[in-house]
Structure formats: C-alpha cells, structure tokens
Design a protein around this motif. Structure first.
Motif, short mmCIF file in Angstrom:
data_model
loop_
_atom_site.label_atom_id
_atom_site.label_comp_id
_atom_site.label_asym_id
_atom_site.label_seq_id
_atom_site.Cartn_x
_atom_site.Cartn_y
_atom_site.Cartn_z
N ILE A 1 146.57 53.36 63.79
CA ILE A 1 145.60 52.55 62.70
C ILE A 1 144.13 52.71 63.06
CG2 ILE A 1 145.21 50.24 61.98
CD1 ILE A 1 148.24 49.61 62.39
N GLY A 2 143.74 52.54 64.32
CA GLY A 2 142.48 52.76 64.70
C GLY A 2 142.09 54.17 64.30
N LEU B 1 134.99 47.19 62.33
CA LEU B 1 136.31 46.75 61.78
C LEU B 1 137.30 47.03 62.91
CD1 LEU B 1 136.21 48.13 58.18
CD2 LEU B 1 136.09 45.66 58.89
N GLY B 2 137.11 48.00 63.77
CA GLY B 2 138.18 48.28 64.76
C GLY B 2 138.16 47.17 65.72
N ILE B 3 136.74 46.75 66.06
CA ILE B 3 136.56 45.58 67.04
C ILE B 3 137.23 44.17 66.25
CG2 ILE B 3 134.97 44.13 68.09
CD1 ILE B 3 133.20 46.46 68.33
N CYS B 4 137.24 43.92 65.11
CA CYS B 4 137.56 43.04 64.45
C CYS B 4 139.18 42.85 64.60
CB CYS B 4 137.22 42.96 63.01
SG CYS B 4 135.52 42.30 62.95
N ALA C 1 143.33 47.47 73.10
CA ALA C 1 142.78 48.81 73.69
C ALA C 1 143.48 50.00 72.85
CB ALA C 1 143.05 48.93 75.04
N GLY C 2 144.50 49.68 72.43
CA GLY C 2 144.93 51.05 71.64
C GLY C 2 144.26 51.29 70.22
N ILE C 3 143.67 50.20 69.82
CA ILE C 3 143.18 50.34 68.43
C ILE C 3 141.69 50.96 68.60
CG2 ILE C 3 142.13 49.07 66.47
CD1 ILE C 3 143.89 46.63 66.99
N ILE C 4 141.08 50.38 69.85
CA ILE C 4 139.72 51.11 70.12
C ILE C 4 139.89 52.56 70.40
CG2 ILE C 4 137.81 50.96 71.62
CD1 ILE C 4 138.22 48.59 69.38
N LEU C 5 141.12 52.86 71.14
CA LEU C 5 141.20 54.16 71.93
C LEU C 5 141.27 55.11 70.50
CD1 LEU C 5 141.63 56.28 74.02
CD2 LEU C 5 144.17 55.39 73.88
#
Length: 250
Positions: free
Chosen positions: A134-135, A15-18, A185-189
C-alpha cells in the motif's frame, strides 16, 4: 513537470505518515463492541466500494496493455489479473484460518484466547508486506493527480481500522506492544522503496490485483460472521457515500 512530481511525492509521503499514525492510534477508538461498532462497518463499506468502483475497473483498463506481454510467468499473471485477486483472497483467508485454529488450540490448552507466537509473527510478516504494498502504491498509481491519491489514502486508512481490529482480536497485547509498530514501519518502507524505484505498468497491475483480493477478504471476514452482529446500515452507508464520491471524481 519536475515540480509537480516532487509535489506528488511529498504529498504521498505525508499521506503515508498519516496511514502509519492510523495503525498506531486506532486502538484508542475502542471499536471492539458487540454489536459491532457502526464505525467499523462504515469503514468496511468504504473499503469494498473502493475496490469495486475504482480498483477493479482500473484493472480492466490495464488489460489492453497487459495483453501485449508475450512471455514469462508475469506474462501469464498479467493476462489474468483477476486470478491474482483470487490469490490475494486465498492467501488472507488461509492466514485467518491459521489464526483461528491457533486460538482454538491455545484456548483448549488453557493458555488463553490468543494465537501462538509463531502464528503472530506469520501474521505480522504477511501484513507488513501488505502494508508495504500500500505504501508503494501511494507513489506508483495509474492516476497521479492529488484527488485520486487522497481518495486512495482515505480508503486505506479506513481499511486499516478494519485490519487493526482483526489483528488485535487475534494477538491481543502482542499486537499492541509490537505488531502495530512493525506494520507502521511497513507502510513507510513501502513508500521509501516506491519513491526510489520505477517499475513497469504491468507489474503495478499485478500488485493492485493482489491488493484488491486482500481488501475484499479482510473486510468480509470481519463483517460476515453472525457473532459480529455487524451494522448493515453503516456498511451500506459507507458503500453508498464512497461510491458516489468516486463516481463523481471519475
């Protein structure tokens, strides 16, 4: 139990990738219309519905636990989660005002309707932290079941449509060329940090409160200005549909 936790972690990662893909490609949707795109108003309605029907009641439930904290600055904040939400509103209102003043200054100087490079980086840094939060919350949430996780991710994806529109309007080509990649990148981090750490429930409540304030401001700043010619029917439709789904889920 371990299998369930690994399954939730995998799903939250997907979901993070999405969510990251949403930032990368929502510019292709061509939502910058006047009158305002009904899709953006619908997304705004979903975001507000999620805050008022899910996040704020969840914060209220946290209070019974938070009241047991007795010392330190976090003790104060944990007792006043709605003050933290107010701080979130104030921070993002300040960021929006800075961007508006910067665009006005650049326009008067004949440079164009775009922010200065310093304001661009301030915005990107702030929204990267916002996205990382959020991530992080994809992993650390009060409700750990898959349905609630998916509803959270869907609400945030639609919210990113709104944020992306505002950031692109302020920063133009700089956002497309650089900004959206950093926010992704912030979400994935945030997810990576969340998957490797385990924090107190009280701190999660503070994070949720700040996020709630940020969502409210970022949605309303896009919907309320008269020149936006927002689609009220689409906003209300988003509120009604998502509120109904969340109430059914609970």
């Amino acid at each position: 139990m371990s299998i369930a936790l690994n399954s939730n972690l995998l799903i939250s990662g997907l979901l993070g990738i999405c969510l990251g893909i949403t930032h990368l490609f929502c510019g292709k949707l061509k939502l910058a219309n006047i009158p305002r795109s009904s899709g953006l108003s619908f997304a705004s309605g979903v975001s507000v519905a999620y805050v008022f029907v899910h996040i704020l009641p969840e914060l209220n439930e946290h209070q019974a636990v938070l009241e047991q904290q007795q010392q330190g600055i976090f003790s104060y904040l944990e007792h006043h989660v709605y003050v933290v939400a107010l701080i979130g509103i104030s921070v993002f209102y300040g960021l929006e005002r800075i961007a508006k003043l910067s665009r006005d200054f650049q326009t008067k100087q004949g440079i164009g309707d775009i922010t200065t490079i310093n304001v661009f980086w301030l915005h990107i840094f702030s929204f990267t932290i916002y996205n990382a939060l959020i991530g992080y919350l994809l992993v650390h949430r009060e409700e750990t079941d898959i349905a609630n996780l998916v509803f959270f991710a869907l609400a945030m994806a639609l919210h990113f449509l709104v944020n992306d529109y505002g950031l692109r309007e302020n920063h133009k080509h700089l956002y497309d060329r650089v900004g959206r990649w950093i926010l992704t990148a912030g979400i994935i981090l945030g997810w990576v940090v969340g998957s490797g750490t385990n924090i107190k429930e009280t701190f999660i409540a503070v994070l949720f409160a700040f996020l709630a304030g940020g969502i409210i401001l970022n949605v309303l700043k896009e919907e309320l200005p008269e020149e936006r010619e927002s689609q009220f029917w689409a906003f209300i439709l988003g509120v009604a549909i998502y509120s109904t789904l969340l109430l059914f889920l609970s």
